[in-house]
Design a protein around this motif. Sequence first.
Motif, PDB file in Angstrom:
ATOM      1  N   ARG A 148       0.869  -1.173   0.000  1.00 20.35           N
ATOM      2  CA  ARG A 148       0.000   0.000   0.000  1.00 20.35           C
ATOM      3  C   ARG A 148       0.904   1.221   0.000  1.00 20.35           C
ATOM      4  NH1 ARG A 148      -3.722  -0.283   5.016  1.00 20.35           N
ATOM      5  NH2 ARG A 148      -4.623   1.545   4.003  1.00 20.35           N
ATOM      6  N   PHE A 149       0.371   2.341  -0.430  1.00 12.08           N
ATOM      7  CA  PHE A 149       1.234   3.509  -0.542  1.00 12.08           C
ATOM      8  C   PHE A 149       0.647   4.724   0.164  1.00 12.08           C
ATOM      9  CE2 PHE A 149      -1.657   3.949  -4.126  1.00 12.08           C
ATOM     10  CZ  PHE A 149      -1.903   5.308  -4.184  1.00 12.08           C
ATOM     11  N   ARG A 150       1.532   5.669   0.476  1.00 13.31           N
ATOM     12  CA  ARG A 150       1.149   6.980   0.974  1.00 13.31           C
ATOM     13  C   ARG A 150       1.462   8.000  -0.107  1.00 13.31           C
ATOM     14  NH1 ARG A 150       4.800   7.759   6.128  1.00 13.31           N
ATOM     15  NH2 ARG A 150       6.347   7.452   4.481  1.00 13.31           N
ATOM     16  N   ALA A 151       0.847   9.167  -0.014  1.00 11.33           N
ATOM     17  CA  ALA A 151       1.111  10.207  -1.001  1.00 11.33           C
ATOM     18  C   ALA A 151       0.924  11.579  -0.372  1.00 11.33           C
ATOM     19  CB  ALA A 151       0.196  10.056  -2.209  1.00 11.33           C
ATOM     20  N   SER A 152       1.662  12.549  -0.906  1.00  9.42           N
ATOM     21  CA  SER A 152       1.496  13.941  -0.496  1.00  9.42           C
ATOM     22  C   SER A 152       1.454  14.820  -1.738  1.00  9.42           C
ATOM     23  CB  SER A 152       2.636  14.385   0.422  1.00  9.42           C
ATOM     24  OG  SER A 152       3.881  14.350  -0.265  1.00  9.42           O
ATOM     25  N   ARG A 183       8.071  16.803   3.409  1.00  7.33           N
ATOM     26  CA  ARG A 183       7.748  16.820   4.840  1.00  7.33           C
ATOM     27  C   ARG A 183       6.315  16.330   5.080  1.00  7.33           C
ATOM     28  NH1 ARG A 183      12.536  17.333   5.125  1.00  7.33           N
ATOM     29  NH2 ARG A 183      13.730  19.052   6.043  1.00  7.33           N
ATOM     30  N   LEU A 184       5.417  16.724   4.207  1.00  6.77           N
ATOM     31  CA  LEU A 184       4.027  16.281   4.346  1.00  6.77           C
ATOM     32  C   LEU A 184       3.912  14.763   4.251  1.00  6.77           C
ATOM     33  CD1 LEU A 184       2.246  18.982   2.151  1.00  6.77           C
ATOM     34  CD2 LEU A 184       1.879  18.629   4.600  1.00  6.77           C
ATOM     35  N   LEU A 185       4.678  14.167   3.355  1.00  2.00           N
ATOM     36  CA  LEU A 185       4.627  12.711   3.218  1.00  2.00           C
ATOM     37  C   LEU A 185       5.061  12.031   4.504  1.00  2.00           C
ATOM     38  CD1 LEU A 185       4.128  10.334   1.267  1.00  2.00           C
ATOM     39  CD2 LEU A 185       6.559  10.428   0.702  1.00  2.00           C
ATOM     40  N   SER A 186       6.089  12.550   5.130  1.00  2.00           N
ATOM     41  CA  SER A 186       6.562  11.952   6.377  1.00  2.00           C
ATOM     42  C   SER A 186       5.536  12.081   7.497  1.00  2.00           C
ATOM     43  CB  SER A 186       7.887  12.592   6.801  1.00  2.00           C
ATOM     44  OG  SER A 186       7.706  13.958   7.135  1.00  2.00           O
ATOM     45  N   ALA A 187       4.671  13.107   7.404  1.00  2.00           N
ATOM     46  CA  ALA A 187       3.662  13.317   8.444  1.00  2.00           C
ATOM     47  C   ALA A 187       2.447  12.419   8.275  1.00  2.00           C
ATOM     48  CB  ALA A 187       3.208  14.772   8.447  1.00  2.00           C
ATOM     49  N   ALA A 188       2.247  11.898   7.078  1.00  2.00           N
ATOM     50  CA  ALA A 188       1.038  11.099   6.811  1.00  2.00           C
ATOM     51  C   ALA A 188       0.936   9.907   7.746  1.00  2.00           C
ATOM     52  CB  ALA A 188       1.027  10.647   5.351  1.00  2.00           C
ATOM     53  N   GLY A 192      -1.912   8.967  10.676  1.00  2.00           N
ATOM     54  CA  GLY A 192      -2.784   7.824  10.432  1.00  2.00           C
ATOM     55  C   GLY A 192      -3.614   7.920   9.166  1.00  2.00           C
ATOM     56  N   VAL A 193      -3.105   8.621   8.160  1.00  2.00           N
ATOM     57  CA  VAL A 193      -3.815   8.740   6.882  1.00  2.00           C
ATOM     58  C   VAL A 193      -2.861   8.359   5.754  1.00  2.00           C
ATOM     59  CG1 VAL A 193      -5.417  10.506   7.690  1.00  2.00           C
ATOM     60  CG2 VAL A 193      -3.230  11.185   6.693  1.00  2.00           C
ATOM     61  N   ASP A 194      -3.429   8.089   4.599  1.00  2.00           N
ATOM     62  CA  ASP A 194      -2.612   7.664   3.460  1.00  2.00           C
ATOM     63  C   ASP A 194      -2.252   8.808   2.521  1.00  2.00           C
ATOM     64  OD1 ASP A 194      -2.613   5.061   4.342  1.00  2.00           O
ATOM     65  OD2 ASP A 194      -4.301   4.448   3.089  1.00  2.00           O
ATOM     66  N   ILE A 195      -3.156   9.776   2.357  1.00  2.00           N
ATOM     67  CA  ILE A 195      -2.910  10.842   1.383  1.00  2.00           C
ATOM     68  C   ILE A 195      -3.138  12.186   2.055  1.00  2.00           C
ATOM     69  CG2 ILE A 195      -3.569  11.817  -0.858  1.00  2.00           C
ATOM     70  CD1 ILE A 195      -4.517   9.028  -1.642  1.00  2.00           C
ATOM     71  N   VAL A 226      -2.129  20.789   7.534  1.00  2.00           N
ATOM     72  CA  VAL A 226      -2.096  19.512   6.829  1.00  2.00           C
ATOM     73  C   VAL A 226      -3.531  19.040   6.617  1.00  2.00           C
ATOM     74  CG1 VAL A 226      -1.245  17.134   6.822  1.00  2.00           C
ATOM     75  CG2 VAL A 226       0.088  18.933   7.949  1.00  2.00           C
ATOM     76  N   TYR A 227      -3.834  18.641   5.411  1.00  2.00           N
ATOM     77  CA  TYR A 227      -5.174  18.162   5.051  1.00  2.00           C
ATOM     78  C   TYR A 227      -5.085  16.735   4.542  1.00  2.00           C
ATOM     79  CZ  TYR A 227      -6.402  23.134   5.090  1.00  2.00           C
ATOM     80  OH  TYR A 227      -6.613  24.450   5.459  1.00  2.00           O
ATOM     81  N   SER A 228      -6.156  15.986   4.748  1.00  2.00           N
ATOM     82  CA  SER A 228      -6.224  14.618   4.226  1.00  2.00           C
ATOM     83  C   SER A 228      -7.139  14.597   3.009  1.00  2.00           C
ATOM     84  CB  SER A 228      -6.750  13.645   5.283  1.00  2.00           C
ATOM     85  OG  SER A 228      -8.101  13.926   5.602  1.00  2.00           O
ATOM     86  N   ILE A 229      -6.858  13.689   2.111  1.00  2.00           N
ATOM     87  CA  ILE A 229      -7.683  13.493   0.920  1.00  2.00           C
ATOM     88  C   ILE A 229      -8.152  12.035   0.921  1.00  2.00           C
ATOM     89  CG2 ILE A 229      -7.703  13.418  -1.609  1.00  2.00           C
ATOM     90  CD1 ILE A 229      -5.681  15.645  -1.615  1.00  2.00           C
ATOM     91  N   ALA A 230      -9.447  11.854   0.834  1.00  2.00           N
ATOM     92  CA  ALA A 230     -10.023  10.521   0.770  1.00  2.00           C
ATOM     93  C   ALA A 230     -10.348  10.183  -0.681  1.00  2.00           C
ATOM     94  CB  ALA A 230     -11.284  10.441   1.635  1.00  2.00           C
ATOM     95  N   LEU A 231      -9.842   9.064  -1.157  1.00  2.00           N
ATOM     96  CA  LEU A 231     -10.103   8.667  -2.531  1.00  2.00           C
ATOM     97  C   LEU A 231     -11.415   7.906  -2.644  1.00  2.00           C
ATOM     98  CD1 LEU A 231      -6.543   7.490  -3.638  1.00  2.00           C
ATOM     99  CD2 LEU A 231      -7.574   9.748  -3.839  1.00  2.00           C
TER     100      LEU A 231
END
Length: 231
Positions: A148-152, A183-188, A192-195, A226-231
């Motif tokens: 699984r992947f994370r993204a920023s 930096r945002l990617l490291s915070a994901a 506890g979020v993926d994007i 920082v904002y999360s995006i739900a796909l």
Amino acid sequence: DVRALRMLQSNLARVVESYVLHESTVQILSTYVGRDAGSRVLEGNILRGDTETIPSIVLFTDLKDFTALSNASAASEVIELLNDFYDIAETAIGNNGGEILKFKGDGLLALYTTHDDLAAQKAASVAAISALEETCTEMENANLPKIRFRASLHLGDIHYGNIGSKSRMDFTAIGPTVNLAARLLSAADDLGVDIVCSEAFYSLVPEQASMLGEREFKGFDTPQPVYSIAL
């Protein structure tokens, strides 16, 4: 007629050889440094420090729990998983108008260069999210349950061009925009979020993102939303 064609043969062969060599060079450069970077190199943009500032949406991704996976798996299996992920991500990003600039271990850096106007930036932001959605869908279709992947995502000006030593250069992107996206990617993971995305990116697609809070990042004077995006 045959004699005339034979007289033309050697000259024609040189023209064809030159064309084939050019096309091969284009293909090799595109494979290793990307389509846009390869074109710029062929056009003569090869001087160290030869950069330009362009507005872009910056996309970083990496694989979740990759260290544990790679430590517990055979190298051949890890490489196969990485190649599968990169194949899917590259297709999705390319189909949506972006380009991968770098593979970075278990992650990648992609750019959606855009004109400095709101309509173009909105279109690019939607395209970037679509690429992530397609990547998720294709990973499920390809039956890749182990990864699984994370993204920023972030929007801003980047410095794009040749940077390096006298004998070794890299066509890359640097600047505060790239730094914040990283930096945002490291915070994901911590959140506890993926994007995740920045406030600049959120302003383009407010209906697709939600506020998580502010975080302090090394090198930045003030806390960053920082904002999360739900796909």
